[in-house]
Each structure stands twice: as structure tokens, then as C-alpha cells.
Design a protein around this motif. Structure first.
Motif, PDB file in Angstrom:
ATOM      1  N   ALA A 168      39.749  41.636  49.073  1.00 20.92           N
ATOM      2  CA  ALA A 168      40.865  42.550  48.840  1.00 20.92           C
ATOM      3  C   ALA A 168      41.657  42.770  50.114  1.00 20.92           C
ATOM      4  O   ALA A 168      41.102  43.152  51.140  1.00 20.92           O
ATOM      5  CB  ALA A 168      40.343  43.877  48.307  1.00 20.92           C
ATOM      6  N   VAL A 169      42.950  42.507  50.041  1.00 17.36           N
ATOM      7  CA  VAL A 169      43.847  42.741  51.181  1.00 17.36           C
ATOM      8  C   VAL A 169      44.736  43.922  50.792  1.00 17.36           C
ATOM      9  O   VAL A 169      45.790  43.756  50.191  1.00 17.36           O
ATOM     10  CB  VAL A 169      44.695  41.494  51.487  1.00 17.36           C
ATOM     11  N   GLY A 170      44.288  45.124  51.108  1.00 13.61           N
ATOM     12  CA  GLY A 170      45.050  46.301  50.731  1.00 13.61           C
ATOM     13  C   GLY A 170      44.175  47.359  50.109  1.00 13.61           C
ATOM     14  O   GLY A 170      42.963  47.432  50.366  1.00 13.61           O
ATOM     15  N   GLY A 171      44.769  48.175  49.248  1.00 11.96           N
ATOM     16  CA  GLY A 171      44.111  49.354  48.718  1.00 11.96           C
ATOM     17  C   GLY A 171      43.496  49.175  47.343  1.00 11.96           C
ATOM     18  O   GLY A 171      42.818  48.188  47.059  1.00 11.96           O
ATOM     19  N   PHE A 172      43.755  50.131  46.460  1.00  7.55           N
ATOM     20  CA  PHE A 172      43.068  50.227  45.178  1.00  7.55           C
ATOM     21  C   PHE A 172      43.267  49.003  44.304  1.00  7.55           C
ATOM     22  O   PHE A 172      42.307  48.441  43.771  1.00  7.55           O
ATOM     23  CB  PHE A 172      43.548  51.485  44.435  1.00  7.55           C
ATOM     24  N   ASP A 253      41.778  35.496  48.820  1.00  3.95           N
ATOM     25  CA  ASP A 253      42.479  36.760  49.006  1.00  3.95           C
ATOM     26  C   ASP A 253      43.024  37.288  47.685  1.00  3.95           C
ATOM     27  O   ASP A 253      43.528  36.526  46.851  1.00  3.95           O
ATOM     28  CB  ASP A 253      43.636  36.592  49.993  1.00  3.95           C
ATOM     29  N   VAL A 254      42.936  38.586  47.524  1.00  2.78           N
ATOM     30  CA  VAL A 254      43.582  39.289  46.420  1.00  2.78           C
ATOM     31  C   VAL A 254      44.596  40.232  47.043  1.00  2.78           C
ATOM     32  O   VAL A 254      44.232  41.177  47.737  1.00  2.78           O
ATOM     33  CB  VAL A 254      42.575  40.072  45.568  1.00  2.78           C
ATOM     34  N   THR A 255      45.874  39.955  46.824  1.00  2.00           N
ATOM     35  CA  THR A 255      46.936  40.673  47.546  1.00  2.00           C
ATOM     36  C   THR A 255      47.850  41.476  46.635  1.00  2.00           C
ATOM     37  O   THR A 255      48.774  42.131  47.137  1.00  2.00           O
ATOM     38  CB  THR A 255      47.793  39.672  48.348  1.00  2.00           C
ATOM     39  N   GLU A 256      47.648  41.416  45.325  1.00  2.00           N
ATOM     40  CA  GLU A 256      48.533  42.143  44.409  1.00  2.00           C
ATOM     41  C   GLU A 256      48.382  43.640  44.637  1.00  2.00           C
ATOM     42  O   GLU A 256      47.342  44.227  44.313  1.00  2.00           O
ATOM     43  CB  GLU A 256      48.198  41.794  42.953  1.00  2.00           C
TER      44      GLU A 256
END
Length: 406
Positions: A168-172, A253-256
Motif C-alpha cells: 500500500a502506497v498511501g492511506g486507507f 504497489d497499490v496506489t489507488e
């Protein structure tokens, strides 16, 4: 009494199936691989189609430059001379001067699948017979190349592929997207694999020999297919070659960073799966643990059902891997169920800046060309990714830039 028992049996059965699946998934996800991790020193060319400067592009590509392998070549390809990914490749050349790196800039479009079109353009530069194709958002360990190419020494192997973890690249929302991969997709593949299925191949890694690729008609054979990774494996299987699921795990990576982007991505996955295996997909609702357990307990509020549900919930929590992930699991499973249901009713998916029509007959091997439709606002929500076009051919600049170690 018989009527009452008949009324509660469906709910009890649903609870048992959902809980049993969760337990099996938790066990298979945590057991150690049973097959070896042989190493290979066969020269290998790594093909990396690129499009735009993704958030962690340099970090991910750099893991391929750090391979403990005696002879490997990295071939990167872009469509546009102003693609931001070019600067990332040039930085890799400066930081890893010993790496054999080639960069292909070629705007020609060979089919509806732009990733495969990119692969067609960069493939002539590949110098070695062992080939590895890996998505741009994948990170790997230093022994990755040696391990994933080792099974290719067996002439009966067509494709070697890898499962992957979500990063996860980011938050929730990215964390929820990573949970889709880690808690649903990977366990589902492991269970299918344990049951004897080999009908898969994943873009995170596809390793194959040049002769196997030539035998299926090279990349041109999948240039109009959405699930090109699956079809590279499927076409080699039709030649009688085996697909090997490596014990190597990579990360993707998961960037959505919003609901809409994540929903489009997962809906594309779901509709693609449905097009390839409609029967199996139709029954996959039992894998959405929380909604199925809740429905089963509602239909059969028995002590047995409650006890079985408790076991299922415990297994689901173990599968989630952490307390925070377990707390997200009801939301995660609920969205999965909604996405599963919607995927049954439509054929359109979003892929980067394209809207594509998924034909539900793709599993038959007679899939027509993809049907791209331009978006009204191309690139909306896609960050710095380069826009793409489906027009072909495109005249303009074509270049190949190679750098080999001294």
C-alpha cells in the motif's frame, strides 16, 4: 421438526462452507512451500514495458538491477519520447553502471492491448533465450531471477509465474486494495493450486523460454486480449507445457488513493476473471467470509452455526494478518461481494485511460479484439501517468538506446 430442520440447513451449510474456506485459506497462506528453491544461472532478458512515472517506479526497477545473477539484461520500453519513465531509466543507468540496460522508444501500436504492443516493440532487443516479463510496479528480492528461471531447464515447463503481496502506497484506500490481494486473491489462487488447477499466469512475473513464446505465435498472439498474462500461460498449456507456480513471492504497489479508482481497478479484475472462468466465478461468492457468515447465521441462528461462525471469523482474522486489517475485513468483504455482483452484469472495464469491453467468451479461446472507447476526461485521477491512444500506426520517433557493462 423436519420442516424446521430443512429451513435451517441452508444457513448452517453456508456458514460451514464459508468458515471452512476461511480456515483453508489461512492454513495455505501460512504454510511453508513444499517444493525446492533451485537456482539457475541461465542468461536471461527481463522485459519491462513502462508508461509514465509511477510513485515508486525507481525503487521498484532498482530491485531488478540488484539481482545476484551472473548474466541478465534489462529491456525497458516506452511509447513516447517525452515519457517521464525515460528519466527514471537514465537514473538507473547512472546508479547501476554494471547493469546491461536497453531502452526502446517506439510509438508503433500493434493491437488493442497497449502493454502487449509495447512488448512487441521491445522484444527484438532481448538477447537471451530465457525471458522474464514483469510489471513496472513490482519489487523483487536479489535472488528472484535465479529462482524463477530455474524451472525453465525442464523442457516440459511452459511458463513460470509468481504470486504477489500488495504494498500500500498511501492511506486507507491503498491498504484496502492491498487487502484485496493478500486476503482474497492470493488465498484463492493457493486453494485452486492445492486442488490441482494450473490455469493461471500473473503479470507480476511470467518467465518462459524464447522457443515456447515462438511456438504460440509470440506476443502477437495476445495483442488483442485484455488478460494477456493469463493467455501467455493458457496458450503454452495448449501445447502440452506445464505452468509452474514459483515459491517466490514479489510485491506490487497499490496506489489507488480514492474509492472510485480502487473500485474501477477491482471491477476490471473481477470482470476479467468472470470472462475467463464464468462457472467458477459464479460460485466464488462463498469466499467473501463476513457477508456469508452473517447471512448463514441469520438463516440458521443455532449454537452450531454460531460456533462455526466464530471459527470462521477467527480464521478470517488470522488471514487478515493484523488487528487493523481484521477490523477492515468486514468493509473489504462487503465491497468484494458488491463488486462480484456488479461484475456479473457488465462487460466494460477501465484500464489506465481506456474503457474496454470484456467479452465473456474469452475463456473459449475465440475472443475478439478489445473494443477501446475514449474517455470524456482522459487521465482523470491517474496522477502523472502518461495518456495513451488506441490509434495505429503512429508515425514519429523510434529509438533504441543500449548500454552494456564494460
Amino acid at each position: 421438526m423436519a420442516a424446521g430442520l430443512a429451513a435451517i440447513l441452508p444457513g448452517a451449510a453456508l456458514v460451514c462452507v464459508a468458515a471452512g474456506y476461511a480456515l483453508a485459506a489461512a492454513w495455505l497462506s501460512r504454510r511453508k512451500p513444499t517444493h525446492g528453491s533451485a537456482m539457475a544461472a541461465t542468461p536471461v532478458s527481463v522485459l519491462k514495458p513502462l508508461c509514465g512515472a509511477e510513485p515508486r517506479l525507481y525503487a521498484n526497477l532498482a530491485t531488478f538491477c540488484r539481482q545476484r545473477h551472473p548474466c541478465f539484461q534489462l529491456v525497458f520500453g516506452v511509447r513516447a519520447a517525452d515519457d517521464p519513465a525515460i528519466a527514471v531509466v537514465e537514473r538507473l543507468r547512472r546508479d547501476f553502471p554494471a547493469c546491461d540496460i536497453a531502452l526502446v522508444i517506439d510509438p508503433r501500436v500493434h493491437g488493442s492491448n497497449l502493454k502487449v504492443s509495447n512488448l512487441i516493440n521491445l522484444f527484438p532487443v532481448a538477447r537471451h533465450d530465457a525471458l522474464v516479463i514483469a510489471d513496472s510496479d513490482v519489487a523483487v528480492a536479489p535472488d528472484y531471477l535465479a529462482r524463477v528461471t530455474a524451472p525453465l531447464a525442464d523442457a516440459g515447463v511452459g511458463v513460470v509465474t509468481c504470486l504477489y503481496r500488495g504494498h500500500a502506497v498511501g492511506g486507507f484506500w491503498p491498504r484496502l486494495g492491498a487487502q484485496f490481494i493478500d486476503d482474497w486473491f492470493v488465498p484463492a489462487v493457493r486453494i485452486a493450486h492445492a486442488g490441482g488447477s494450473r490455469r493461471f499466469a500473473f503479470g507480476a512475473t511470467i518467465a518462459l523460454r524464447r522457443d515456447a513464446l515462438a511456438a504460440i505465435g509470440s506476443f502477437e498472439a495476445v495483442r488483442d486480449r485484455l488478460a494477456d498474462d493469463f493467455w501467455l500461460g493458457e496458450l503454452t498449456r495448449r501445447l502440452g507445457l506445464r505452468t509452474v507456480l514459483s515459491d517466490v513471492m514479489v510485491t506490487t504497489d497499490v496506489t489507488e488513493d480514492g474509492f472510485t479508482l480502487l473500485w474501477r481497478h477491482e471491477l476490471r479484475w473481477m470482470r476479467t476473471i468472470a470472462s475467463l472462468n464464468p462457472t467458477g466465478y459464479a460460485f466464488s461468492f462463498v469466499t467473501f467470509t463476513w457477508p456469508m457468515l452473517a447471512l448463514g447465521m441469520w438463516l440458521a441462528p443455532l449454537p452450531l452455526a454460531i460456533a462455526t461462525a466464530a471459527v470462521g471469523l477467527m480464521a478470517r482474522s488470522v488471514l487478515a494478518g493484523s488487528v487493523a486489517a481484521a477490523l477492515r475485513a468486514p468493509v473489504r468483504d462487503g465491497l468484494l461481494l458488491a463488486c462480484w455482483a456488479l461484475a456479473l452484469a457488465g462487460k466494460r472495464v477501465w484500464w489506465r485511460e481506456q474503457v474496454l469491453s470484456v467479452d465473456h467468451g474469452q475463456h473459449s479461446g475465440q475472443a475478439p479484439a478489445l473494443s477501446p472507447a475514449p474517455l470524456t476526461q482522459a487521465g482523470e485521477g491517474q496522477g502523472v501517468r502518461a495518456s495513451v491512444s488506441t490509434k495505429s500506426p503512429l508515425p514519429s520517433f523510434t529509438g533504441i538506446h543500449t548500454k552494456r557493462p564494460l
